[in-house]
Design an enzyme around this catalytic site. Structure first.
Site, PDB file in Angstrom:
ATOM      1  N   ALA A  84     100.399 -60.962  92.700  1.00  0.00           N
ATOM      2  CA  ALA A  84     101.583 -59.717  93.694  1.00  0.00           C
ATOM      3  C   ALA A  84     102.563 -60.052  92.588  1.00  0.00           C
ATOM      4  O   ALA A  84     103.360 -61.511  91.846  1.00  0.00           O
ATOM      5  CB  ALA A  84     101.172 -60.755  94.133  1.00  0.00           C
ATOM      6  N   LYS A  85     103.950 -59.182  92.712  1.00  0.00           N
ATOM      7  CA  LYS A  85     104.578 -59.059  91.983  1.00  0.00           C
ATOM      8  C   LYS A  85     105.668 -61.007  92.344  1.00  0.00           C
ATOM      9  O   LYS A  85     106.216 -60.558  91.943  1.00  0.00           O
ATOM     10  CB  LYS A  85     105.249 -57.859  92.563  1.00  0.00           C
ATOM     11  CG  LYS A  85     106.892 -57.355  91.796  1.00  0.00           C
ATOM     12  CD  LYS A  85     106.614 -56.509  90.665  1.00  0.00           C
ATOM     13  CE  LYS A  85     107.867 -56.150  89.702  1.00  0.00           C
ATOM     14  NZ  LYS A  85     107.626 -57.222  88.456  1.00  0.00           N
ATOM     15  N   ARG A  86     105.774 -60.617  93.709  1.00  0.00           N
ATOM     16  CA  ARG A  86     106.993 -61.612  93.930  1.00  0.00           C
ATOM     17  C   ARG A  86     105.860 -63.268  93.256  1.00  0.00           C
ATOM     18  O   ARG A  86     106.827 -64.287  93.292  1.00  0.00           O
ATOM     19  CB  ARG A  86     106.935 -62.312  95.344  1.00  0.00           C
ATOM     20  CG  ARG A  86     104.866 -62.233  96.093  1.00  0.00           C
ATOM     21  CD  ARG A  86     105.507 -62.316  97.452  1.00  0.00           C
ATOM     22  NE  ARG A  86     104.151 -62.750  98.075  1.00  0.00           N
ATOM     23  CZ  ARG A  86     103.308 -61.897  98.222  1.00  0.00           C
ATOM     24  NH1 ARG A  86     103.152 -60.661  97.905  1.00  0.00           N
ATOM     25  NH2 ARG A  86     101.959 -62.676  99.030  1.00  0.00           N
ATOM     26  N   HIS A  87     104.781 -63.552  92.659  1.00  0.00           N
ATOM     27  CA  HIS A  87     104.182 -64.675  92.468  1.00  0.00           C
ATOM     28  C   HIS A  87     104.883 -64.286  90.086  1.00  0.00           C
ATOM     29  O   HIS A  87     103.793 -64.696  90.124  1.00  0.00           O
ATOM     30  CB  HIS A  87     103.036 -64.292  91.880  1.00  0.00           C
ATOM     31  CG  HIS A  87     102.697 -64.733  93.498  1.00  0.00           C
ATOM     32  ND1 HIS A  87     103.380 -66.019  94.181  1.00  0.00           N
ATOM     33  CD2 HIS A  87     102.190 -64.782  94.957  1.00  0.00           C
ATOM     34  CE1 HIS A  87     102.773 -66.591  95.270  1.00  0.00           C
ATOM     35  NE2 HIS A  87     101.703 -65.367  95.707  1.00  0.00           N
ATOM     36  N   GLY A  88     105.449 -63.248  90.210  1.00  0.00           N
ATOM     37  CA  GLY A  88     105.498 -63.379  88.496  1.00  0.00           C
ATOM     38  C   GLY A  88     104.489 -62.371  88.003  1.00  0.00           C
ATOM     39  O   GLY A  88     104.526 -62.650  86.497  1.00  0.00           O
TER      40      GLY A  88
END
Ligand code: GLU
Length: 289
Positions: free
Chosen positions: A250-254
């Protein structure tokens, strides 16, 4: 006539990452191996999260990966009347009800209950609005924002036992585990479950190749297929890619986006071949095979 039809159905709420590439590549390969059709459907039903620039990004990324799709692209945002008609059908059958609860009211009710039941997507809706009288519903519909929920126990009882196939395994659907799912939201005219089920049938999709994260949701889709008289495709849920942190990409996990990999000079042919062969970048793993 081509008899196998698959699709890639991204939601344009961010840029695609390796997990999306993996899913698109597998669906594309399935179609090509069966001399079938590979469709692209843009699931842009969430007005609060879908962005036109992400739709352009999807086209760029698929082209970069060398994935060509067949036929016209379907945009869910252009099919709202079809979804509304299906909802009317379910209303006429008495299987959906208006829900006036806010998120915080639901959370408070769940918190106040000693043993709030949980489903695959978290705590179940406690059913607050299910028992409202017809008069109260009418009066409140006229003046309050509302979602529409499926009375899942009633719908499942009416349907009787339902099954679907994942690869060659027969799965008995247990949609009740999800509680009364939302079919139309307060802030969006349709939910994922309803739109995806209608569109897969409308587009003649025979084989759904998608991630394991949607395995359980298939139970709800199977129920909706039954209620709306729609066909049931075959399902092929593939493993999910986990990043070096062991988390789903996920984007939020980089997780790097395909656009970033492109900018860094990645070779798309090599990337596609490696993903299809199950050779993942260092630190990545696949779960749920
Ligand atoms: N639009 C969904 C997503 O991006 C996928 C839908 C599906 O494959 O059923 O997560």
């Amino acid at each position: 006539m081509k008899d196998k039809v698959t699709r890639f159905a991204p939601s344009p709420t961010g840029r695609l990452h390796l997990g999306h590439a993996y899913s698109a590549l597998l669906a594309h390969r399935f179609a090509r191996e069966h001399d079938g059709i590979f469709l692209l459907r843009i699931e842009d039903i969430d007005p609060t999260r879908a962005r036109p620039e992400h739709i352009d990004g999807i086209f760029e990324d698929l082209e970069w990966l060398g994935l060509s799709f067949d036929e016209e692209i379907v945009y869910q945002s252009e099919r709202l009347e079809t979804y509304a008609a299906a909802l009317e059908e379910l209303k006429a059958d008495g299987l959906v009800y208006p829900c006036f609860c806010t998120r915080s009211e639901i959370a408070a009710e769940v918190a106040a209950s000693a043993a709030a039941p949980h489903g695959p997507d978290g705590p179940l809706y406690p059913g607050t609005c299910r028992g409202l009288s017809a008069e109260e519903r009418e009066a409140r519909i006229a003046r309050e924002a509302h979602a529409w929920r499926l009375d899942i126990a009633r719908a499942a009882a009416e349907a009787g036992p339902l099954y679907w196939e994942d690869e060659d395994t027969e799965v008995q659907a247990e949609p009740e585990r999800f509680g009364d799912v939302v079919l139309a939201r307060k802030d969006a005219p349709v939910s994922y479950h309803l739109a995806v089920t209608i569109d897969d049938a409308a587009q003649g999709v025979t084989d759904i190749v998608r991630g394991r994260d949607l395995y359980a949701a298939t139970d709800v889709h199977r129920l909706l297929q039954h209620l709306l008289g729609l066909s049931t495709p075959h399902y092929h849920h593939h493993p999910l890619l986990l990043g070096p942190d062991g988390q789903r990409l996920a984007k939020r996990h980089g997780a790097p986006t395909l656009a970033e990999l492109r900018q860094q000079g990645a070779d798309p042919e090599k990337l596609a071949a490696h993903l299809l062969a199950g050779r993942l970048p260092a630190g990545y793993s696949a779960v749920g095979a």
